[in-house]
Design an enzyme around this catalytic site. Structure first.
Site, PDB file in Angstrom:
ATOM      1  NE  ARG A  60      -1.035   2.490   2.871  1.00  0.00           N
ATOM      2  CZ  ARG A  60      -0.442   3.589   3.321  1.00  0.00           C
ATOM      3  NH1 ARG A  60      -0.392   4.682   2.587  1.00  0.00           N
ATOM      4  NH2 ARG A  60       0.128   3.602   4.516  1.00  0.00           N
ATOM      5  CG  ASP A  61       3.232   4.220   3.019  1.00  0.00           C
ATOM      6  OD1 ASP A  61       3.118   5.138   2.195  1.00  0.00           O
ATOM      7  OD2 ASP A  61       3.493   4.422   4.226  1.00  0.00           O
ATOM      8  CG  HIS A 105       7.642   7.221   5.696  1.00  0.00           C
ATOM      9  ND1 HIS A 105       7.456   6.921   4.373  1.00  0.00           N
ATOM     10  CD2 HIS A 105       6.433   7.033   6.278  1.00  0.00           C
ATOM     11  CE1 HIS A 105       6.196   6.585   4.160  1.00  0.00           C
ATOM     12  NE2 HIS A 105       5.541   6.644   5.299  1.00  0.00           N
ATOM     13  CG  HIS A 155       3.395   4.379   9.227  1.00  0.00           C
ATOM     14  ND1 HIS A 155       2.791   3.418   8.447  1.00  0.00           N
ATOM     15  CD2 HIS A 155       3.826   5.326   8.348  1.00  0.00           C
ATOM     16  CE1 HIS A 155       2.853   3.765   7.177  1.00  0.00           C
ATOM     17  NE2 HIS A 155       3.479   4.916   7.081  1.00  0.00           N
ATOM     18  CG  ASN A 211       6.779   3.067   4.714  1.00  0.00           C
ATOM     19  OD1 ASN A 211       6.497   3.435   3.593  1.00  0.00           O
ATOM     20  ND2 ASN A 211       5.963   3.206   5.732  1.00  0.00           N
ATOM     21  CB  CYS A 261       2.733  10.182   1.469  1.00  0.00           C
ATOM     22  SG  CYS A 261       1.075  10.880   1.365  1.00  0.00           S
TER      23      CYS A 261
END
Ligand code: HMG
Ligand code: MG
Length: 292
Positions: free
Chosen positions: A15-16, A211, A209, A251, A242
């Site tokens: 996803r990310d 990065h 979370h 990430n 993002c």
């Protein structure tokens, strides 16, 4: 009492990571990546987002990807949803968990969701109701917990305020995930952030979370573990970014996180060799060797 040495890792690369590729990755490739990650035994894989394809065309195939992946017992296949339409699509796709997402920064929220923080919370009401009716767990992301690409430094108090809005929305029945969107934090900033958030949420239930733009994510992990954090997000091959956070890189890489945790006698239940195989697929997909 024996201290738990178990750390929970959510793999967010599909996803990310893939939301941020400049080209469109075919659904078959995304499915191959998720299935390879499935073999590693993650408790949770964040597969995709049911967001507007006008905003994130890279994930327009979310339903196709969810339909094509192999579901392994013991792994939750979660997705992001920004609004009612998103949760309807997610439920039709048999998502295992619904993640809503807002920010501690008004400017970022506006760019990412075309809404103020308060408006974003209002849009989540039907999402929360639908997830509950389907007995699905919820995650609530707060982005820009240390710095915002548009507003600069964000205070822990600003983060605490958004966390409380998410808790009020869900009667506290939500996993809070703190998004260090820019990947610039140092360990002291993480500690100050956690001191504030743990006023409202038990530290062992907060997810971090990270990065890794400045290469400090692992030192932040070490400090967060000292503070009592037991859940992290990471991304195989260090995929990530993002579209609404210019300058942010990937990430924290799952391979690096696993190596660090296992070397320090933390258990994860995740097979690093299988992650390396998935990372090779990720590198093939992106055409880069991000060196996670
Ligand atoms: P908007 O333009 O204000 O909304 O966007 P709208 O309701 O006017 O919708 C625009 C169009 O999208 C309409 O289509 C809707 O039907 C459609 P049209 O009529 O023009 O053809 N639409 C949808 N289609 C499918 N699924 C949906 C959906 N919603 C609307 N769910 C909106 C508002 C929230 C939709 C938009 O801003 C959006 O989708 N934003 C998502 C941005 C995003 O995905 N960002 C990346 C994820 S967050 C992140 O990466 C941070 C994180 O990793 C943590 C961290 O690191 O900090 C989680
Ligand atoms: Mg992120």
């Amino acid at each position: 009492m024996i201290e738990s040495r178990l750390v929970r890792i959510t793999e967010v690369g599909p996803r990310d990571g893939l939301q941020n590729e400049s080209g469109i990755v075919p659904a078959t490739e995304k499915i191959a990546l998720v299935d390879a990650l499935g073999k590693a035994g993650f408790p949770e894989i964040e597969v995709t987002s049911f967001v507007s394809p006008r905003w994130v065309p890279q994930l327009a195939d979310a339903a196709e990807v969810m339909a094509g992946i192999e579901r392994r017992p013991g792994t939750v296949y979660s997705v992001l949803c920004p609004n009612e339409k998103g949760v309807e699509r997610a439920l039709a796709a048999d998502a295992g968990k619904i993640s809503i997402f807002t920010a501690a920064s008004e400017s970022f929220c506006q760019r990412n969701l075309n809404a103020t923080i308060e408006e974003s919370i209002e849009r989540f009401r039907p999402v929360v109701d639908a997830a509950r009716a389907a007995s699905l767990p919820l995650r609530g992301y707060v982005s820009c917990v240390v710095e915002c690409p548009y507003e600069g430094l964000i205070t822990p108090e600003q983060v605490g305020e958004t966390v409380r809005r998410l808790l009020a929305l869900t009667d506290g029945d939500i996993e809070i995930a703190l998004g260090e969107t820019l990947g610039v934090a140092d360990p002291d900033q993480i500690e100050q952030l956690l001191e504030e958030v743990e006023i409202d949420v038990p530290i062992s239930e907060i997810d971090l979370h990270l990065h890794d733009t400045r290469g400090r994510a692992l030192s932040c992990v070490a400090r967060a573990l000292e503070c009592g954090i037991r859940a992290f997000d990471s991304s195989c091959a260090g995929l990530g970014g993002c579209p609404y956070a210019p300058g942010a890189s990937g990430n924290l890489a799952t391979e690096a996180l696993l190596e660090f945790l296992h070397a320090n006698e933390w258990a994860t239940g995740v097979d690093r060799a299988a992650v390396l195989e998935a990372a090779a697929i990720a590198n093939r997909i992106t055409g880069r060797d991000s060196g996670g």
